[in-house]
Structure formats: structure tokens, C-alpha cells
Design a protein around this motif. Structure first.
Motif, PDB file in Angstrom:
ATOM      1  N   LEU C  96     -64.668  42.014 -26.065  1.00  0.00           N
ATOM      2  CA  LEU C  96     -65.899  42.289 -26.804  1.00  0.00           C
ATOM      3  C   LEU C  96     -65.883  43.724 -27.327  1.00  0.00           C
ATOM      4  N   PRO C  97     -66.330  43.915 -28.558  1.00  0.00           N
ATOM      5  CA  PRO C  97     -66.353  45.255 -29.136  1.00  0.00           C
ATOM      6  C   PRO C  97     -67.605  46.030 -28.724  1.00  0.00           C
ATOM      7  N   CYS C  98     -67.436  47.303 -28.442  1.00  0.00           N
ATOM      8  CA  CYS C  98     -68.593  48.162 -28.181  1.00  0.00           C
ATOM      9  C   CYS C  98     -68.123  49.608 -28.216  1.00  0.00           C
ATOM     10  N   LEU C  99     -69.080  50.517 -28.220  1.00  0.00           N
ATOM     11  CA  LEU C  99     -68.748  51.941 -28.246  1.00  0.00           C
ATOM     12  C   LEU C  99     -69.323  52.612 -27.001  1.00  0.00           C
ATOM     13  N   ILE C 100     -68.469  53.375 -26.327  1.00  0.00           N
ATOM     14  CA  ILE C 100     -68.907  54.103 -25.140  1.00  0.00           C
ATOM     15  C   ILE C 100     -68.567  55.574 -25.349  1.00  0.00           C
ATOM     16  N   VAL C 101     -69.541  56.422 -25.150  1.00  0.00           N
ATOM     17  CA  VAL C 101     -69.296  57.855 -25.333  1.00  0.00           C
ATOM     18  C   VAL C 101     -69.264  58.515 -23.966  1.00  0.00           C
ATOM     19  N   ASP C 102     -68.208  59.263 -23.705  1.00  0.00           N
ATOM     20  CA  ASP C 102     -68.096  60.014 -22.448  1.00  0.00           C
ATOM     21  C   ASP C 102     -68.088  61.499 -22.776  1.00  0.00           C
ATOM     22  N   ILE C 103     -69.151  62.194 -22.386  1.00  0.00           N
ATOM     23  CA  ILE C 103     -69.170  63.648 -22.531  1.00  0.00           C
ATOM     24  C   ILE C 103     -68.707  64.195 -21.183  1.00  0.00           C
ATOM     25  N   MET C 104     -67.438  64.558 -21.145  1.00  0.00           N
ATOM     26  CA  MET C 104     -66.804  64.849 -19.854  1.00  0.00           C
ATOM     27  C   MET C 104     -67.311  66.137 -19.223  1.00  0.00           C
ATOM     28  N   THR C 134     -58.556  50.531 -23.154  1.00  0.00           N
ATOM     29  CA  THR C 134     -59.569  50.705 -24.191  1.00  0.00           C
ATOM     30  C   THR C 134     -59.047  51.766 -25.147  1.00  0.00           C
ATOM     31  N   LEU C 135     -59.496  51.668 -26.381  1.00  0.00           N
ATOM     32  CA  LEU C 135     -59.105  52.658 -27.372  1.00  0.00           C
ATOM     33  C   LEU C 135     -59.919  53.936 -27.140  1.00  0.00           C
ATOM     34  N   VAL C 136     -59.237  55.073 -27.092  1.00  0.00           N
ATOM     35  CA  VAL C 136     -59.937  56.323 -26.774  1.00  0.00           C
ATOM     36  C   VAL C 136     -59.743  57.346 -27.892  1.00  0.00           C
ATOM     37  N   PHE C 148     -66.154  59.608 -35.869  1.00  0.00           N
ATOM     38  CA  PHE C 148     -65.440  58.743 -34.921  1.00  0.00           C
ATOM     39  C   PHE C 148     -66.331  57.610 -34.413  1.00  0.00           C
ATOM     40  N   ALA C 149     -67.638  57.819 -34.445  1.00  0.00           N
ATOM     41  CA  ALA C 149     -68.525  56.705 -34.087  1.00  0.00           C
ATOM     42  C   ALA C 149     -68.366  55.591 -35.114  1.00  0.00           C
ATOM     43  N   ILE C 150     -68.286  55.980 -36.376  1.00  0.00           N
ATOM     44  CA  ILE C 150     -68.135  54.976 -37.445  1.00  0.00           C
ATOM     45  C   ILE C 150     -66.760  54.309 -37.353  1.00  0.00           C
ATOM     46  N   ILE C 151     -65.731  55.147 -37.230  1.00  0.00           N
ATOM     47  CA  ILE C 151     -64.366  54.605 -37.085  1.00  0.00           C
ATOM     48  C   ILE C 151     -64.274  53.759 -35.818  1.00  0.00           C
ATOM     49  N   GLY C 152     -64.928  54.238 -34.770  1.00  0.00           N
ATOM     50  CA  GLY C 152     -64.879  53.540 -33.482  1.00  0.00           C
ATOM     51  C   GLY C 152     -65.418  52.121 -33.571  1.00  0.00           C
ATOM     52  N   PHE C 153     -66.546  51.962 -34.252  1.00  0.00           N
ATOM     53  CA  PHE C 153     -67.106  50.609 -34.388  1.00  0.00           C
ATOM     54  C   PHE C 153     -66.191  49.706 -35.223  1.00  0.00           C
ATOM     55  N   GLU C 154     -65.558  50.293 -36.241  1.00  0.00           N
ATOM     56  CA  GLU C 154     -64.619  49.512 -37.060  1.00  0.00           C
ATOM     57  C   GLU C 154     -63.453  49.022 -36.201  1.00  0.00           C
ATOM     58  N   LEU C 155     -62.871  49.968 -35.455  1.00  0.00           N
ATOM     59  CA  LEU C 155     -61.731  49.610 -34.599  1.00  0.00           C
ATOM     60  C   LEU C 155     -62.147  48.586 -33.547  1.00  0.00           C
ATOM     61  N   ASN C 158     -62.450  45.254 -35.264  1.00  0.00           N
ATOM     62  CA  ASN C 158     -61.150  44.747 -35.729  1.00  0.00           C
ATOM     63  C   ASN C 158     -60.314  44.189 -34.597  1.00  0.00           C
ATOM     64  N   TYR C 159     -60.299  44.925 -33.492  1.00  0.00           N
ATOM     65  CA  TYR C 159     -59.427  44.528 -32.387  1.00  0.00           C
ATOM     66  C   TYR C 159     -60.181  43.823 -31.256  1.00  0.00           C
ATOM     67  N   ARG C 160     -61.495  43.709 -31.404  1.00  0.00           N
ATOM     68  CA  ARG C 160     -62.319  43.172 -30.311  1.00  0.00           C
ATOM     69  C   ARG C 160     -61.987  43.884 -29.002  1.00  0.00           C
ATOM     70  N   ILE C 161     -62.251  45.172 -29.002  1.00  0.00           N
ATOM     71  CA  ILE C 161     -61.896  46.005 -27.844  1.00  0.00           C
ATOM     72  C   ILE C 161     -62.966  47.087 -27.685  1.00  0.00           C
ATOM     73  N   PRO C 162     -63.283  47.483 -26.453  1.00  0.00           N
ATOM     74  CA  PRO C 162     -64.187  48.626 -26.285  1.00  0.00           C
ATOM     75  C   PRO C 162     -63.515  49.910 -26.783  1.00  0.00           C
ATOM     76  N   VAL C 163     -64.264  50.723 -27.473  1.00  0.00           N
ATOM     77  CA  VAL C 163     -63.746  52.005 -27.938  1.00  0.00           C
ATOM     78  C   VAL C 163     -64.540  53.107 -27.245  1.00  0.00           C
TER      79      VAL C 163
END
Lengths: 487, 67, 348
Positions: C96-104, C134-136, C148-155, C158-163
Motif C-alpha cells: 500500500l502506498p503512503c507517506l511517512i515523515v521522520d524528523i530524526m 521502504t523507499l527513503v 519530496f512530499a510530491i515526488i514521494g506520493f508519486e513513487l 507507482n510502486y505501491r510502497i510506503p515512502v
């Protein structure tokens, strides 16, 4: 008497094609298991209520993990205990669809207590079917939070002891204490009378969802002959003897009559409006907004540290400085000191303005220090570079003795600004930062007052009084006599 | 006339239907089915079409009731 | 048209412009402004914002919303990301595609809220249980937080992968001017989504497969996808590296520091260059295959705000080369000091 046929519901797949092996018409459940009975009641209800096509069924971890073998609905399988969280989002994604969250006692009453409690408390418009058989089934008969006192299980081989393991959890009673749920009831499927009662309650709960009334919770006492270690035909007796005395079957809460349908939220804005709100005014060149000007040019990277008490607008002054730089086509970065310190009374931020791309936003060596209080001046003065500049709020900073040796040695220019008094004279101590900015613009004419005015007008477009106040503060600071202490 | 159809290969012999039947026209077979269970059988007459056996059966497709 | 935003705000604006329909989150410093901005903007646009009861719940809500076909997101910092790793494994398993942001922030344990890059292993090697990646993406500016949020959702679609967007605390907390692009149009239909209507009758998202061969097939399918991503999606920035004798390697805020240093030492006649990984997974090994051919190159210096996590990936990518590889790092919320890097460069 008309013709009536009772047979496999249309809400079940004709053939259980996802089920491995050859037996694609029967369930995976043991003989005498209550899950099948409950599945049939749900399937019949969603068929009769015309909900099937619009239903998403959330399967839990437990024996009913494969409920999606059977239900001809949208299906999603959740991690152990998380079904209410998953159901929450599925429902919010498609508010006109129906979501059934099906959970066992290990799933709902142990690992998933947080998720169920909060979904219930938010009044998610979903239907939760809680199957309580007082034991873990799929993992092999371990003690559940709902296992009874003295009940022997794989992990309570000598019987559940309240001194060690506490008491069986009564989830319906807990859920019923919350304000949001509209229907909370416990029932059972151990005999036909109770099955028919369960049938009614399931229909009522699903109807409530259909009418967008909110959260409903049906706890169903169900039999697990395998892990109770009794023959299926003895399960009824086991439940009557062990479960029914402890778990009352009743409707604990029913406010369906009063519950109003949950309305859909309406958009208040278009995204373009938000983008527009965030946009800074545009000037084609640095001198592009009229007015007499002798603007100086920032020729090299200039690093600021701005520090003071919380409430003196230290962070917003830094950001405002950056915005002035941006509209004048400079590069800029801002970073706050973040963390407990910013809540504890002092605050500071680092600002860099530059004609070129900026590497790190972190400021170690300071070109210009802006200090609003004594501790900040003392703390940061020794990071100011040779021939650097310090603006300080001389309304409240009187004692410079601590910093003078360093200031003299490093030939630092010291400029006192009567900022707090300027703000107070306008009747709003919060204006101290803008008064300081006014004087900074005077001493360092990189920017124009009119540019600051435009930014203020945009920033506080809904608060004209605040715009005026800020403009006045800016001018009080600007018009102040230069009180340079060149040492 | 009301009657009940039991698909013997889907029956797991839990006997819930037998207990639920108000007319006692269901019983457990002495034979076993292919899965090794004694299965529920209809006596052939006496069904009133009440559906209790259907609702108490934990299998999704083992019992059909016609009335 | 410029706006002046915090990294943490920019990533929300990028997501909104990418058509993100829902945000499920739980506050944590230094990522909280993401949740604040989402709480402000999502409801105004009639999109879903929900403050979950925990990161565990938040990621499972993201799972539900992603399964339902929405562009959806969450954000957190290390301690919260650890809690999310359970759900992440399920999301990855269900493709499943989704976007996760980690502020380390700095760890381990509760650590502190200063910046670090120490979630690198957790993010790039899966994090949760099972065989998945996951794509990081690692931004180094506020503009990139947005882009990268925009690119992240595209990726992700496209790949059905969490970014995952992996930013250090500095990138999250800093403000910079950004340009907001037009909203993304034509977000593709997801025929596999749980749409709550007839279309979804046969749609299922699950990660349990009792049959070993069937589960192996799931793993092999993920594997094929991972290989495809490794072949096609490596991103890195190479700066003045071709003729360099010393190449500095770093990502996030460190890469900006390194770039400035490259320019600084080049003025002094030291030929330095920079390789900046932009995708942390897939690791940009192509960059390191490339630099093996650089004639003048003697030494590689890896700079990171963690205990050599990036260093070992670089080391693996340069396996069997005769290059000297060293590590300059700081931890605990401290930034790397220029003078430490300078010393390492000039001593080389």
C-alpha cells in the motif's frame, strides 16, 4: 404462509476461493465454534439492509483472521488489536460506506484496548462486533483478559488467580461509560433464544451505522469448545455455568433515539487560497516599491542571533527579518532553539541572510546579536565576531559590566534600543520586537520601512488594528535617536 | 410443505441444530461423513420451517430451510 | 512567488499539493509542527485530520486510509517511528502506498530532541519484521521537504510502497524561502482500493498466508519490486567530484555543510568533492561505482550524525577498493563542527 427460504447468504462468496485446500464450501472453524453463527447473522443483516456492496469488513488477528474468506465485501485484515484504527480510517475515507470491525477478546480486550477505547470515544460511525469466548483460540488456548477466575488455560494451568492475573475484563460496561457510543450491548449465541436476540441487536447496530448515528458495540459471548476442552454439545452448559453468571447480557446503553446523524464536513477553503495566504509580496528588484531609498546591499553572509524572554517575539522577529530579505531577493535561513528551553522562559533563533546559497542554518559565530534581556546578552556576547554588532534592549538591560571587557577587546559596536519602553508607550509590550526591528532598519538600511509595512499588511490582513500598532512600533524604533556606544 | 436440507459433507456434527429444533426432528447420524463427523439428519417429516436449526448452525452453507 | 516556511510546514504543503487526502498523527518533538500544520490545513480543505491515540494507532489508520485508496500520510520522530514499525510491515506487505515523515532526533531510547541521523538503519533496512524495504528520501532544504512530499506520493503510488521522508531535526525546524508548485492533477485510480462500493467486492488487503509457497511468492514479488526500485530510483547529488582527491559523503543538513566546505577548501587548492545520497534506500551505490573510476581520488570521508550507519553502507559500496574511507561523526544532538571536518580533510 408464504414461501420462505433460509440458506447461505448472498453476502458470502459462493465459493470460498481464497481458502487453501479442497474444501471451499466449509469454514475453517472448529465444530461448535460461535464465529460461524455470528458471521451468518451479520451476512443476513447486511443483505436485508442492502448494505453488502457498500461494506468493508475488517478482520482481526485470531480465529476470525480469515473472515475475508467468506464475506463478499471489501476486506482488510488488521494487525493484532488495531482493527478499530484501521476501521476508523477506512470509514473516514468513504463516509457513505459501511465498516464492520470484527474482533475477538485477545484482540480487543488485551492488545487493542487503546484502539477500541479511542475509536469508541470518538464515536466513529462504525459497528464493532466483539466476540468474547474467554480464551485465545488461534494461538492455542491461552488466558484471555476475559478468561474467568479459576479458568484453566495454557497460560493459567492452575486456574486464573485474581491475585496474579487480575479480574476478567467487562468491556461492554467500560465502553458504556463513554459519552459517544450510541449502542452498547452484550448478548450470546449459546442457544437459539439468545442467537435470535443477538440477531436483533446486530441488525439494530448496523442500522444505526446506516443512519449515520455513530459508534455501536455488540459484545457476543461465544463458544470455543476446542479450547474450553469440552464437546460441542457440552459448550452450552459450560457457558451457562461459567460465563453467564459473570457477564451480564443486557443493553448497557442505547441512545439511538437522541443521536443525531454525523454530518459531512464542508470545505471552507480551496488549496489555492491557502497557497495565496502563504505567499510573500513580490518586488521585482530590491528598490521596487517606491519611496526614497538609500538601501545598502548585503554583500556577504551575515549571521544573526536573536535572543530574549519567551513572549518578546524573538522567534517572529527572526522570521520577519528573513521575509524582508526574501522579498529583497536574498537567501535566508532561520532556525529556533527548540525544546524545553523555548517553553522555560528564554528563546533564541539563528538567522542567516546572504546574497548566496546558505550552507548550514546553524549560527556559531555571530555577526549581529540582538539581545532582548540581560541573560541573553551575557550568554551570547562572547560568540560575536571581532568588529561585530550588538543591538540590546536598553529599556531593561542596564548593567553592561559583564560584557564590556570582551566588547572592548573585540571592537564590537554596541547599540542600545529603548525597545520595551517604545512598546509600552503604545500600550502593548508585545510590540518590543517590532520596535527593535525599526531601529535595526535605521542602523542597517538593508530594507525599507515600507516593505515591512507591506509584509505586516499581508500577515495581519484580518486584523487591521494590529497592522497599525505594528507600523507605529516600527516607527517608534526607527525614529529613536541613535544611542550608539562605540567603545 | 416445510422441510430442511442438510448438506452432510459440510456438517461438523456439533449438534447445535438438534438442540435448537423445537420439534425434535433432527438427529445425529450413526454414519460418518467424508470429514469424519457424525452428521445431522432430518427425520423427513415434522419440520415447521421455524429456521432455528439454520441460525444455530455454525457452518455457513450446511443447512437450508424451506417453508 | 515565494513563501517562507518551516521544513515541517513545507512537507505538509507539499503533501496537500500532491492531493493527500488524510493525515493521521501523534505529536512528538521535533516533528510536532507537521501535525500542527496538518491540523490547520486538512480540515479547511475538507480533508481528514485525526490526532490518533498513539503512533501505533496512527500508522494503522494510515494503513486503513491507504487500503481505502487515499493518498495518506503521517509523521513522527524516532521513538514514534519505532512504534510505527509494526504497522509499516503490514503496509509494505500489503503493498500500500503512503507517506511517512521522520524528523530524526537523538537517541537511543528517549534520547533528546536535538538533531541526529540515527534512524538510518531503522528506515533503510525495513524497520519492522519480515522481508521488506521502504523507499527513503533525504531532503536537505525546506524546498526539498515540499518537493519530496510530491515526488514521494508519486513513487509510493507507482510502486505501491510506503515512502519515508527522512529529515534531521535541523531540516524539520528550519525556515527557508520556498516556491509552491501547482497542485498535482490526475492522480491515478486505484482499482485495488477498498472504495466502499461494488468495485471493491473482491478487493482484499491482507498479509497472512499460511501456505508457505504462497507466502514465498509474496516475498518474491516484493523482492522483484525492490530490485526494480534499486535499478531505477537511486538518487544522489555529485558536486565537484570528478577531479576530486577527497570526496566527502553526507546527506541532510550535513550535506550542506560539506558543500560549503568543498568550496572553501578548493579555494585553498585542495581538490575536494561531494557525494550526497538523496535516496537512502535504494542506497545510491551507482555513485560509488562511478567514483571508483576517478583517477585522482585517494580518500572518502563519510560525515554523519550517527554511529557510522551511513559509513558502513558506503564501505560496502566501495568493497575491494583501495580507497581510504574514514568517518567523522557526532551524536547526542550535536552538529558536526566544520573544524573537525577541515582537520580530516587537510590531514589527508
Amino acid at each position: 404462509m408464504g414461501n420462505k427460504i433460509l440458506k447461505k447468504s448472498e453476502a458470502f462468496y459462493d465459493v470460498f476461493f481464497r481458502k487453501p485446500g479442497d474444501e471451499k464450501k466449509s469454514t475453517t472453524y472448529c465444530a461448535g465454534c460461535g464465529h460461524g453463527i455470528i458471521h451468518k447473522l451479520i451476512a443476513e443483516a447486511i443483505t436485508d439492509l442492502g448494505m453488502t456492496e457498500k461494506t468493508t469488513f475488517v478482520s482481526p488477528v485470531g480465529c476470525s483472521v480469515f473472515a475475508y474468506y467468506y464475506f463478499k465485501t471489501g476486506n482488510v485484515e488488521a494487525a493484532h488489536g488495531r482493527a478499530p484504527a484501521v476501521a476508523t480510517a477506512v470509514k473516514r475515507s468513504h463516509p457513505d460506506s459501511y465498516v464492520i470491525c470484527y474482533q475477538g477478546d485477545g484482540d480487543l480486550a488485551a492488545i487493542g484496548t487503546a484502539e477500541i477505547l479511542h475509536a469508541a470515544n470518538r464515536g466513529e460511525n462504525i459497528t464493532v462486533i466483539f466476540v468474547n469466548n474467554a480464551i485465545y483460540g488461534m494461538t492455542g488456548g491461552q488466558m484471555a483478559p476475559t478468561s474467568l477466575l479459576n479458568q484453566k488455560t495454557a497460560t493459567s494451568p492452575f486456574g486464573r488467580d485474581e491475585a496474579e492475573e487480575g479480574y476478567p475484563l467487562r468491556m461492554s460496561e467500560i465502553i458504556a461509560t463513554l459519552d459517544a457510543p450510541v449502542l452498547v450491548a452484550r448478548t450470546s449465541v449459546h442457544d437459539i433464544k439468545n442467537i435470535m436476540q443477538t440477531r436483533k441487536l446486530i441488525r439494530k447496530a448496523l442500522n444505526a451505522q446506516k443512519d449515520k448515528k455513530g459508534f455501536s458495540f455488540i459484545e457476543i459471548l461465544s463458544q470455543c469448545p476446542t479450547n474450553w476442552k469440552v464437546k460441542p454439545e457440552d459448550a452450552q452448559e459450560w457457558m451457562e455455568k461459567n460465563m453467564l453468571p459473570y457477564y451480564k447480557r443486557e443493553v448497557f446503553k442505547d441512545i439511538l433515539d437522541q443521536a443525531a446523524p454525523v454530518p459531512h464536513p464542508k470545505p471552507r477553503k480551496e488549496i489555492a487560497e491557502i497557497v495565496e495566504l502563504l505567499a510573500l509580496p513580490e518586488f521585482k528588484t530590491r528598490k521596487d516599491n517606491g519611496g526614497e531609498t538609500t538601501l545598502k546591499t548585503i554583500r556577504r553572509e551575515t549571521k544573526f542571533k536573536i535572543a530574549g524572554f519567551g513572549g518578546q517575539g524573538v522567534l517572529s522577529l527572526g522570521a520577519f527579518l528573513c521575509e524582508l530579505a526574501i522579498v529583497n531577493h536574498y537567501h535566508s535561513t532561520w532556525i529556533p532553539s527548540y525544546g524545553p528551553e523555548m517553553r522555560g522562559g528564554t528563546a533564541n533563533c539563528s538567522v542567516i541572510l546572504s546574497p548566496e546559497e546558505i550552507a548550514s542554518p546553524v549560527v556559531q559565530e555571530i555577526d549581529i546579536l540582538v539581545a532582548f534581556n540581560h541573560p541573553s546578552l551575557v550568554k551570547f556576547h562572547s560568540n560575536v565576531k571581532e568588529e561585530g554588532l550588538i543591538f540590546y534592549n536598553n529599556s531593561i538591560i542596564n548593567d553592561l559590566s559583564e560584557i564590556m571587557p570582551y566588547v572592548r577587546r573585540k571592537k564590537i559596536q554596541l547599540i542600545g534600543v529603548d525597545a520595551s519602553n517604545a512598546a509600552d508607550s503604545l500600550g502593548d509590550p508585545r510590540m518590543v520586537n517590532v520596535a527593535m526591528l525599526g531601529h535595526m532598519i535605521k542602523v542597517y538600511p538593508y530594507f525599507q520601512l515600507q516593505q515591512a509595512d507591506l509584509l505586516l499588511e499581508k500577515k495581519f490582513s484580518t486584523k487591521p488594528r494590529l497592522v497599525e500598532l505594528n507600523k507605529q512600533a516600527l516607527r517608534r524604533g526607527f525614529e529613536q535617536d541613535e544611542m550608539e556606544n562605540i567603545v | 410443505m416445510s422441510h430442511v436440507v442438510i448438506k452432510k459433507e459440510l456438517c461438523k456434527g456439533c449438534s447445535f441444530c438438534i438442540k435448537a429444533c423445537p420439534k425434535s426432528v433432527l438427529s445425529l447420524s450413526s454414519d460418518i461423513n467424508n470429514r469424519g463427523f457424525n452428521y445431522a439428519e432430518y427425520a423427513g417429516e415434522g419440520c415447521t420451517g421455524c429456521g432455528f436449526c439454520f441460525y444455530s448452525c455454525p457452518e455457513l452453507d450446511a443447512i437450508e430451510v424451506y417453508s | 512567488m515565494k513563501s517562507f516556511l518551516k521544513g515541517n510546514e513545507a512537507v505538509v504543503m507539499g503533501s496537500l499539493l500532491a492531493g493527500c487526502q488524510s493525515y493521521y498523527g501523534y505529536p512528538i518533538t521535533p516533528a510536532s509542527e507537521i501535525t500542527h500544520a496538518a491540523a490547520n490545513y486538512f480540515p479547511q480543505l475538507s480533508r481528514t485530520f485525526l490526532q490518533a491515540e498513539s503512533e501505533v494507532a496512527a500508522i494503522n489508520m494510515v494503513y486503513g486510509a491507504a487500503a481505502a485508496g487515499e493518498r495518506t500520510m503521517t509523521a513522527s520522530s524516532g521513538p514514534g517511528i519505532s512504534l510505527m514499525c509494526e504497522g509499516l510491515s503490514y503496509i509494505a506487505a500489503c503493498e500500500l502506498p503512503c507517506l511517512i515523515v521522520d524528523i530524526m532526533r537523538a537517541g537511543p531510547g528517549l534520547g533528546n530532541i536535538g538533531p541526529e541521523q540515527s534512524d538510518y538503519y531503522q528506515l533503510t533496512k525495513g524497520g519492522g519484521h519480515g522481508n521488506y524495504n521502504t523507499l527513503v528520501l533525504a531532503p536537505n532544504s525546506v524546498q526539498e521537504m515540499l518537493d519530496f512530499a510530491i515526488i514521494g506520493f508519486e513513487l509510493a503510488d507507482n510502486y505501491r510502497i510506503p515512502v519515508i521522508i527522512a529529515a534531521d531535526g535541523v531540516i524539520g525546524q528550519m525556515m527557508e524561502p520556498v516556491t509552491l508548485p501547482d497542485p498535482v492533477k490526475n492522480i491515478p485510480e486505484k482499482e485495488w482500493a477498498l472504495t466502499g462500493d461494488k468495485r471493491a467486492e473482491y478487493n482484499l488487503h491482507t498479509s497472512i498466508f499460511l501456505d508457505h509457497d504462497q507466502l514465498e511468492e509474496v516475498n518474491l514479488r516484493l523482492d522483484r519490486k525492490h530490485r526494480q526500485i534499486m535499478a531505477n530510483e537511486q538518487l544522489f547529488e555529485s558536486y565537484r567530484a570528478d577531479d576530486a582527491e577527497i570526496i566527502l559523503v553526507g546527506y541532510g543538513i550535513v550535506s550542506r555543510q560539506l558543500k560549503a566546505l568543498v568550496n572553501q577548501v578548493r579555494k585553498q587548492g585542495i581538490k575536494a568533492g561531494l557525494i550526497r545520497p538523496i535516496t537512502l534506500w535504494p542506497f545510491p551505490s551507482k555513485a560509488f561505482e562511478e567514483i571508483r573510476n576517478y583517477k585522482a581520488l585517494r580518500k572518502v570521508i563519510v560525515a554523519e550524525m550517527s554511529n557510522g550507519q551511513l559509513f558502513w553502507d558506503v564501505k560496502a559500496a566501495l568493497d575491494n577498493s583501495s580507497l581510504e574511507i574514514s568517518l567523522i561523526n557526532r551524536m547526542g544532538g550535536n552538529l558536526i563542527e566544520d573544524q573537525d571536518l577541515l582537520k580530516e580533510i587537510t590531514n589527508s
